[in-house]
Design a protein around this motif. Structure first.
Motif, mmCIF file in Angstrom:
data_model
loop_
_atom_site.group_PDB
_atom_site.id
_atom_site.type_symbol
_atom_site.label_atom_id
_atom_site.label_comp_id
_atom_site.label_asym_id
_atom_site.label_seq_id
_atom_site.Cartn_x
_atom_site.Cartn_y
_atom_site.Cartn_z
ATOM 1 N N ILE A 90 0.833 -1.209 0.000
ATOM 2 C CA ILE A 90 0.000 0.000 0.000
ATOM 3 C C ILE A 90 0.867 1.258 0.000
ATOM 4 C CG2 ILE A 90 -1.644 1.354 1.358
ATOM 5 C CD1 ILE A 90 -2.893 -1.344 2.219
ATOM 6 N N ALA A 91 1.943 1.239 0.784
ATOM 7 C CA ALA A 91 2.818 2.405 0.864
ATOM 8 C C ALA A 91 3.686 2.547 -0.378
ATOM 9 C CB ALA A 91 3.689 2.314 2.114
ATOM 10 N N ASN A 92 3.666 1.542 -1.242
ATOM 11 C CA ASN A 92 4.398 1.586 -2.507
ATOM 12 C C ASN A 92 5.889 1.829 -2.291
ATOM 13 O OD1 ASN A 92 4.518 1.309 -5.263
ATOM 14 N ND2 ASN A 92 4.130 3.475 -5.662
ATOM 15 N N ASN A 93 6.419 1.270 -1.193
ATOM 16 C CA ASN A 93 7.835 1.390 -0.855
ATOM 17 C C ASN A 93 8.319 2.830 -0.765
ATOM 18 O OD1 ASN A 93 8.339 -1.399 -0.576
ATOM 19 N ND2 ASN A 93 8.421 -1.601 -2.794
ATOM 20 N N GLU A 94 7.420 3.767 -0.481
ATOM 21 C CA GLU A 94 7.821 5.158 -0.296
ATOM 22 C C GLU A 94 8.450 5.316 1.088
ATOM 23 O OE1 GLU A 94 4.708 7.911 -1.197
ATOM 24 O OE2 GLU A 94 4.182 6.861 -3.025
ATOM 25 N N PRO A 95 9.271 6.344 1.268
ATOM 26 C CA PRO A 95 9.896 6.525 2.583
ATOM 27 C C PRO A 95 8.846 6.708 3.677
ATOM 28 C CG PRO A 95 10.767 8.093 0.973
ATOM 29 C CD PRO A 95 9.634 7.366 0.323
ATOM 30 N N ALA A 96 9.166 6.210 4.851
ATOM 31 C CA ALA A 96 8.265 6.357 5.998
ATOM 32 C C ALA A 96 8.173 7.820 6.399
ATOM 33 C CB ALA A 96 8.784 5.521 7.169
ATOM 34 N N ASP A 97 7.067 8.181 7.020
ATOM 35 C CA ASP A 97 6.874 9.552 7.483
ATOM 36 C C ASP A 97 8.021 10.004 8.373
ATOM 37 O OD1 ASP A 97 4.493 9.561 6.107
ATOM 38 O OD2 ASP A 97 3.240 9.328 7.880
ATOM 39 N N GLN A 98 8.502 9.102 9.227
ATOM 40 C CA GLN A 98 9.600 9.454 10.135
ATOM 41 C C GLN A 98 10.829 9.893 9.344
ATOM 42 O OE1 GLN A 98 10.615 6.484 13.015
ATOM 43 N NE2 GLN A 98 12.393 7.597 13.737
ATOM 44 N N HIS A 99 11.142 9.200 8.263
ATOM 45 C CA HIS A 99 12.306 9.561 7.450
ATOM 46 C C HIS A 99 12.108 10.923 6.786
ATOM 47 C CE1 HIS A 99 14.283 5.765 8.081
ATOM 48 N NE2 HIS A 99 13.202 5.122 7.689
ATOM 49 N N LEU A 100 10.898 11.192 6.336
ATOM 50 C CA LEU A 100 10.616 12.491 5.728
ATOM 51 C C LEU A 100 10.764 13.615 6.743
ATOM 52 C CD1 LEU A 100 7.514 11.556 3.557
ATOM 53 C CD2 LEU A 100 9.874 11.866 2.793
ATOM 54 N N LEU A 101 10.275 13.381 7.960
ATOM 55 C CA LEU A 101 10.393 14.391 9.015
ATOM 56 C C LEU A 101 11.851 14.625 9.405
ATOM 57 C CD1 LEU A 101 7.371 13.405 11.252
ATOM 58 C CD2 LEU A 101 7.590 15.453 9.845
ATOM 59 N N VAL A 102 12.621 13.556 9.502
ATOM 60 C CA VAL A 102 14.038 13.697 9.852
ATOM 61 C C VAL A 102 14.754 14.505 8.776
ATOM 62 C CG1 VAL A 102 16.223 12.413 10.048
ATOM 63 C CG2 VAL A 102 14.203 11.662 11.320
ATOM 64 N N ARG A 103 14.505 14.178 7.507
ATOM 65 C CA ARG A 103 15.140 14.934 6.415
ATOM 66 C C ARG A 103 14.738 16.406 6.461
ATOM 67 N NH1 ARG A 103 13.646 11.902 1.303
ATOM 68 N NH2 ARG A 103 13.302 9.986 2.410
ATOM 69 N N SER A 104 13.476 16.684 6.720
ATOM 70 C CA SER A 104 13.002 18.071 6.790
ATOM 71 C C SER A 104 13.665 18.816 7.945
ATOM 72 C CB SER A 104 11.484 18.115 6.958
ATOM 73 O OG SER A 104 10.852 17.583 5.829
ATOM 74 N N LEU A 105 13.764 18.154 9.098
ATOM 75 C CA LEU A 105 14.398 18.783 10.251
ATOM 76 C C LEU A 105 15.861 19.088 9.952
ATOM 77 C CD1 LEU A 105 14.469 19.709 13.215
ATOM 78 C CD2 LEU A 105 14.990 17.334 13.820
ATOM 79 N N LEU A 106 16.579 18.114 9.416
ATOM 80 C CA LEU A 106 17.997 18.320 9.125
ATOM 81 C C LEU A 106 18.201 19.415 8.082
ATOM 82 C CD1 LEU A 106 19.300 14.638 9.182
ATOM 83 C CD2 LEU A 106 19.633 16.417 10.920
ATOM 84 N N ALA A 107 17.287 19.522 7.132
ATOM 85 C CA ALA A 107 17.394 20.570 6.108
ATOM 86 C C ALA A 107 17.138 21.952 6.710
ATOM 87 C CB ALA A 107 16.408 20.300 4.975
ATOM 88 N N ALA A 108 16.320 22.023 7.750
ATOM 89 C CA ALA A 108 15.967 23.312 8.355
ATOM 90 C C ALA A 108 17.011 23.803 9.356
ATOM 91 C CB ALA A 108 14.607 23.202 9.042
ATOM 92 N N LEU A 109 17.831 22.900 9.877
ATOM 93 C CA LEU A 109 18.818 23.276 10.891
ATOM 94 C C LEU A 109 20.124 23.738 10.256
ATOM 95 C CD1 LEU A 109 18.387 20.332 13.424
ATOM 96 C CD2 LEU A 109 17.555 22.677 13.681
ATOM 97 N N ASP A 110 20.815 24.615 10.947
ATOM 98 C CA ASP A 110 22.152 25.029 10.528
ATOM 99 C C ASP A 110 23.136 24.059 11.173
ATOM 100 O OD1 ASP A 110 24.497 26.217 9.797
ATOM 101 O OD2 ASP A 110 24.106 28.122 10.838
ATOM 102 N N LEU A 111 23.399 22.953 10.502
ATOM 103 C CA LEU A 111 24.229 21.891 11.061
ATOM 104 C C LEU A 111 25.669 22.338 11.246
ATOM 105 C CD1 LEU A 111 22.810 18.849 9.074
ATOM 106 C CD2 LEU A 111 22.175 19.650 11.344
ATOM 107 N N GLU A 112 26.126 23.293 10.436
ATOM 108 C CA GLU A 112 27.489 23.800 10.553
ATOM 109 C C GLU A 112 27.691 24.543 11.875
ATOM 110 O OE1 GLU A 112 29.945 23.180 8.349
ATOM 111 O OE2 GLU A 112 28.502 21.951 7.254
ATOM 112 N N ALA A 113 26.620 25.128 12.407
ATOM 113 C CA ALA A 113 26.717 25.899 13.650
ATOM 114 C C ALA A 113 26.646 25.004 14.887
ATOM 115 C CB ALA A 113 25.600 26.942 13.701
#
Length: 101
Positions: A60-83
């Protein structure tokens, strides 16, 4: 989620195979306006048929990434990891389950 407090999804007669469960969940979900994944997970829990339910979820999910993975990617993209310090970044990744362990 179903609006029915004691909702238990069970087969009539025998246990279902993966594609039968997918088809039934999609039909019931459309008819009752219930997420088919909820129906599949309810079936797995009620009947203790987790292997079939797990395969149906993947279909049913068609092997798409889990919601948790999408949220983690979004969080990491929003943070200034260099700081962030290495220690803080390590703690954050462990909390998110992204530390490779």
């Amino acid at each position: 989620m179903t609006g029915i407090p004691d909702c238990k999804i069970v087969p009539v007669g025998r246990q279902l195979y993966q594609q039968q469960l997918v088809n039934a969940a999609m039909r019931l979900g459309e008819a009752k306006k219930i997420d088919p994944l909820h129906i599949v997970l309810n079936y797995g829990h009620t009947s203790q048929q987790w292997a079939v339910a797990s395969q149906a979820v993947k279909t049913i999910a068609n092997n798409e990434p889990a919601d948790q993975h999408l949220l983690v990617r979004s969080l990491l993209a929003a943070l200034d990891l260099e700081a962030m310090s290495e220690d803080d970044l390590g703690v954050l990744k462990r909390l998110m389950g992204e530390d490779g362990a």
